[in-house]
Design a protein around this motif. Structure first.
Motif, mmCIF file in Angstrom:
data_model
loop_
_atom_site.group_PDB
_atom_site.id
_atom_site.type_symbol
_atom_site.label_atom_id
_atom_site.label_comp_id
_atom_site.label_asym_id
_atom_site.label_seq_id
_atom_site.Cartn_x
_atom_site.Cartn_y
_atom_site.Cartn_z
ATOM 1 N N MET A 1 36.726 -1.779 38.934
ATOM 2 C CA MET A 1 37.181 -0.776 38.952
ATOM 3 C C MET A 1 37.054 -0.227 38.056
ATOM 4 O O MET A 1 37.296 -0.466 36.674
ATOM 5 C CB MET A 1 38.993 -1.079 39.212
ATOM 6 C CG MET A 1 38.763 -1.658 41.261
ATOM 7 S SD MET A 1 39.397 -0.400 42.168
ATOM 8 C CE MET A 1 40.275 0.151 41.662
ATOM 9 N N PRO A 2 37.708 1.390 37.684
ATOM 10 C CA PRO A 2 38.283 2.337 36.608
ATOM 11 C C PRO A 2 38.876 0.926 35.638
ATOM 12 O O PRO A 2 40.199 0.909 35.606
ATOM 13 C CB PRO A 2 38.515 3.007 36.020
ATOM 14 C CG PRO A 2 38.288 3.590 38.137
ATOM 15 C CD PRO A 2 38.851 2.244 38.578
ATOM 16 N N THR A 3 38.727 1.191 34.172
ATOM 17 C CA THR A 3 39.566 0.187 33.197
ATOM 18 C C THR A 3 40.146 1.056 32.650
ATOM 19 O O THR A 3 41.219 0.360 31.008
ATOM 20 C CB THR A 3 38.916 -0.791 32.492
ATOM 21 O OG1 THR A 3 37.775 -0.488 31.524
ATOM 22 C CG2 THR A 3 38.218 -1.434 33.512
ATOM 23 N N LEU A 4 39.594 3.042 32.284
ATOM 24 C CA LEU A 4 40.379 3.698 30.740
ATOM 25 C C LEU A 4 41.101 4.755 31.279
ATOM 26 O O LEU A 4 41.047 5.332 32.233
ATOM 27 C CB LEU A 4 38.179 4.371 30.675
ATOM 28 C CG LEU A 4 37.514 3.383 29.719
ATOM 29 C CD1 LEU A 4 36.462 4.597 29.370
ATOM 30 C CD2 LEU A 4 38.091 2.977 28.196
ATOM 31 N N PRO A 5 41.853 4.640 30.076
ATOM 32 C CA PRO A 5 43.089 5.966 30.768
ATOM 33 C C PRO A 5 41.738 7.715 30.642
ATOM 34 O O PRO A 5 40.976 7.227 30.201
ATOM 35 C CB PRO A 5 43.838 5.572 28.966
ATOM 36 C CG PRO A 5 43.236 5.438 27.723
ATOM 37 C CD PRO A 5 42.315 3.903 28.592
ATOM 38 N N VAL A 6 42.655 8.332 31.141
ATOM 39 C CA VAL A 6 42.055 9.582 30.731
ATOM 40 C C VAL A 6 42.768 10.330 29.843
ATOM 41 O O VAL A 6 44.107 10.489 29.326
ATOM 42 C CB VAL A 6 42.504 10.344 32.330
ATOM 43 C CG1 VAL A 6 42.098 11.558 32.659
ATOM 44 C CG2 VAL A 6 42.211 9.225 33.311
ATOM 45 N N ARG A 7 41.899 11.374 29.046
ATOM 46 C CA ARG A 7 42.264 12.264 28.327
ATOM 47 C C ARG A 7 41.729 13.610 28.192
ATOM 48 O O ARG A 7 40.831 13.612 29.259
ATOM 49 C CB ARG A 7 41.660 11.504 26.842
ATOM 50 C CG ARG A 7 42.316 9.984 26.038
ATOM 51 C CD ARG A 7 41.974 10.123 25.134
ATOM 52 N NE ARG A 7 42.468 9.075 25.109
ATOM 53 C CZ ARG A 7 42.732 8.795 22.718
ATOM 54 N NH1 ARG A 7 41.287 8.870 21.976
ATOM 55 N NH2 ARG A 7 43.791 7.947 22.660
ATOM 56 N N ARG A 8 42.549 14.839 27.661
ATOM 57 C CA ARG A 8 42.035 16.351 28.086
ATOM 58 C C ARG A 8 40.977 16.558 27.136
ATOM 59 O O ARG A 8 41.295 16.379 25.750
ATOM 60 C CB ARG A 8 43.181 16.974 28.130
ATOM 61 C CG ARG A 8 44.361 16.754 29.309
ATOM 62 C CD ARG A 8 43.874 16.985 31.149
ATOM 63 N NE ARG A 8 43.750 18.307 30.980
ATOM 64 C CZ ARG A 8 44.561 18.837 31.925
ATOM 65 N NH1 ARG A 8 44.583 18.188 33.035
ATOM 66 N NH2 ARG A 8 44.677 20.126 31.734
ATOM 67 N N LEU A 9 39.844 17.550 27.790
ATOM 68 C CA LEU A 9 39.034 18.346 26.415
ATOM 69 C C LEU A 9 39.034 19.648 26.954
ATOM 70 O O LEU A 9 38.794 20.067 28.407
ATOM 71 C CB LEU A 9 37.572 17.779 26.659
ATOM 72 C CG LEU A 9 37.218 16.399 26.558
ATOM 73 C CD1 LEU A 9 35.790 15.699 26.462
ATOM 74 C CD2 LEU A 9 37.840 16.120 24.691
ATOM 75 N N GLY A 10 40.714 20.123 26.658
ATOM 76 C CA GLY A 10 40.938 21.529 26.779
ATOM 77 C C GLY A 10 41.356 21.636 28.000
ATOM 78 O O GLY A 10 42.072 20.393 28.295
ATOM 79 N N GLU A 11 40.816 22.150 29.224
ATOM 80 C CA GLU A 11 41.305 21.927 30.683
ATOM 81 C C GLU A 11 40.544 20.665 31.787
ATOM 82 O O GLU A 11 40.800 20.544 33.092
ATOM 83 C CB GLU A 11 41.529 22.767 31.857
ATOM 84 C CG GLU A 11 42.292 24.040 30.588
ATOM 85 C CD GLU A 11 43.894 24.492 30.467
ATOM 86 O OE1 GLU A 11 44.389 23.155 31.862
ATOM 87 O OE2 GLU A 11 44.810 24.021 30.356
ATOM 88 N N LEU A 12 39.987 19.964 30.573
ATOM 89 C CA LEU A 12 39.079 19.529 31.807
ATOM 90 C C LEU A 12 39.340 17.564 31.044
ATOM 91 O O LEU A 12 39.325 17.343 29.890
ATOM 92 C CB LEU A 12 37.551 19.492 30.743
ATOM 93 C CG LEU A 12 36.421 18.002 31.278
ATOM 94 C CD1 LEU A 12 35.906 18.410 33.048
ATOM 95 C CD2 LEU A 12 35.565 18.508 30.831
ATOM 96 N N SER A 13 39.717 17.391 32.731
ATOM 97 C CA SER A 13 39.840 15.372 32.332
ATOM 98 C C SER A 13 38.908 14.708 32.142
ATOM 99 O O SER A 13 37.971 14.570 33.523
ATOM 100 C CB SER A 13 41.158 15.256 33.324
ATOM 101 O OG SER A 13 42.294 15.714 33.155
ATOM 102 N N VAL A 14 38.297 13.793 31.447
ATOM 103 C CA VAL A 14 37.879 12.350 30.887
ATOM 104 C C VAL A 14 37.989 11.151 30.684
ATOM 105 O O VAL A 14 39.611 10.815 30.273
ATOM 106 C CB VAL A 14 36.569 12.910 30.174
ATOM 107 C CG1 VAL A 14 35.829 14.807 30.218
ATOM 108 C CG2 VAL A 14 37.205 13.382 29.076
ATOM 109 N N GLY A 15 37.176 10.567 30.901
ATOM 110 C CA GLY A 15 37.608 8.943 30.974
ATOM 111 C C GLY A 15 38.059 9.244 28.839
ATOM 112 O O GLY A 15 36.981 10.214 28.552
ATOM 113 N N ALA A 16 38.659 8.121 28.750
ATOM 114 C CA ALA A 16 38.945 7.914 27.525
ATOM 115 C C ALA A 16 37.746 7.669 25.851
ATOM 116 O O ALA A 16 37.624 8.047 25.248
ATOM 117 C CB ALA A 16 40.089 7.642 26.873
ATOM 118 N N GLN A 17 36.737 7.580 26.981
ATOM 119 C CA GLN A 17 35.931 7.089 25.927
ATOM 120 C C GLN A 17 34.524 7.148 26.733
ATOM 121 O O GLN A 17 34.486 7.282 28.238
ATOM 122 C CB GLN A 17 35.037 5.637 25.736
ATOM 123 C CG GLN A 17 33.629 5.234 24.763
ATOM 124 C CD GLN A 17 34.187 3.845 24.342
ATOM 125 O OE1 GLN A 17 32.901 3.414 24.683
ATOM 126 N NE2 GLN A 17 34.813 3.179 23.713
#
Length: 330
Positions: A1-17
């Motif tokens: 299961m995913p363990t990373l929070p999500v962050r934003r690069l402009g309008e793009l959502s990605v895992g925090a690392q």
């Protein structure tokens, strides 16, 4: 299961690392495709979504490797594929940077074929072509967005004024530049501009090319082709001074019960919610260690202690040799 929070690069959502994939094809010895594919899959399982490559790494090998790892549609759905263009030379040849419109399209079409995908999620200018207006380069990239071949645009190692001009042509989602405890160049001018414009930051080499992990105390054992052999911070004289910084980090890390590398990664993660570092590794062991650092919480006192242990002005040597430095902060 995913363990990373999500962050934003402009309008793009990605895992925090994210995962830097350069070392799987370039710079750190012979490739091991099977091992690399397993590591990429493990990263996706841990919630790492941003996979960072380039057409330059291994003369296309890196993109073909990513294509192999994402051949299963279920894996492709998990991933945010980032790649770069701009180096029009092969490794060992005189450096040639191209950002003209014709080359942008040529490079993108070739990357799509190697990756085996119908679109690139995040497409970067790897280095800025100082002989071509950035408006031309980004304008051509914007056409690729209109055609559905690219979703989001990025710049790498760009200067503050270039970022402003590029963003005026088309929204820039991310700036990728070197940023770590021993490389703080972007903090003075570039970082404030990115935050003013809502551009995310993707630090590469957040572990100082592995040096901040404490695993490298000399050049002994590194392959003859390892790029660190040519970099001033790893040379005699500079190496000894920089090892003292790592020793101080290791002492702080021991107090917290983590590794020096995890402490260095946690420091960069704490620079802001718009920061998504991309440490690179080919090994699942180190990947797991790196990902754990993304959720390591540091107090204000701990952050201050890290800054004191690794002040920017204590680092000996430039981050690249003289030739490579000509192509940064473009």
């Amino acid at each position: 299961m995913p363990t990373l929070p999500v962050r934003r690069l402009g309008e793009l959502s990605v895992g925090a690392q994210g995962l830097g994939c350069m070392g799987m094809s370039h710079g750190y010895g012979a490739a091991d495709d099977a091992q690399s594919v397993e590591t990429i899959h493990h990263a996706l399982d841990l919630g790492v979504t941003l996979l960072d490559g380039s057409d330059f790494y291994g003369h296309g090998h890196n993109e073909r490797l990513l294509g192999r790892a994402l051949a299963d549609p279920r894996r492709r759905e998990q991933a945010v594929v980032a790649t770069k263009f701009g180096f029009a030379n092969k490794l060992g040849e005189p450096t040639l940077i191209r950002g003209d419109a014709a080359y942008v399209r040529q490079a993108a079409e070739a990357s799509l074929r190697r990756l085996g995908v119908d679109h690139i999620d995040l497409y970067y200018v790897h280095r800025i072509d100082r002989n071509v207006p950035i408006e031309e380069t980004v304008g051509a990239m914007a056409e690729l967005v209109e055609e559905g071949k690219v979703r989001h645009l990025g710049l790498s190692e760009a200067g503050a004024e270039t970022i402003r001009r590029a963003h005026a042509v088309h929204p820039i989602a991310a700036l990728q530049s070197e940023w770590s405890l021993w490389t703080r160049d972007i903090e003075a001018e570039v970082l404030p501009v990115c935050r003013e414009l809502g551009i995310g930051i993707v630090p590469f080499s957040p572990l100082g090319r592995g040096f901040l992990t404490g695993r490298y105390t000399s050049l002994d054992g590194l392959p003859e082709t390892d790029l660190r052999r040519t970099q001033p911070r790893f040379t005699d004289g500079n190496l000894e001074q920089n090892l003292a910084i790592v020793a101080r980090l290791e002492a702080l890390a021991a107090e917290r019960g983590v590794t020096a590398g995890q402490l260095a990664l946690a420091w960069i993660q704490h620079r802001g919610e718009d920061v998504v570092p991309i440490p690179g590794t080919r090994r699942e062991k180190y990947l797991t260690e790196n990902v754990a650092a993304a959720t390591l919480t540091l107090s204000a006192e701990e952050l201050a202690a890290i800054d004191e242990a690794a002040p920017a002005d204590a680092v000996a040597g430039t981050r690249y040799d003289a030739n490579s430095l000509r192509f940064v902060n473009g």
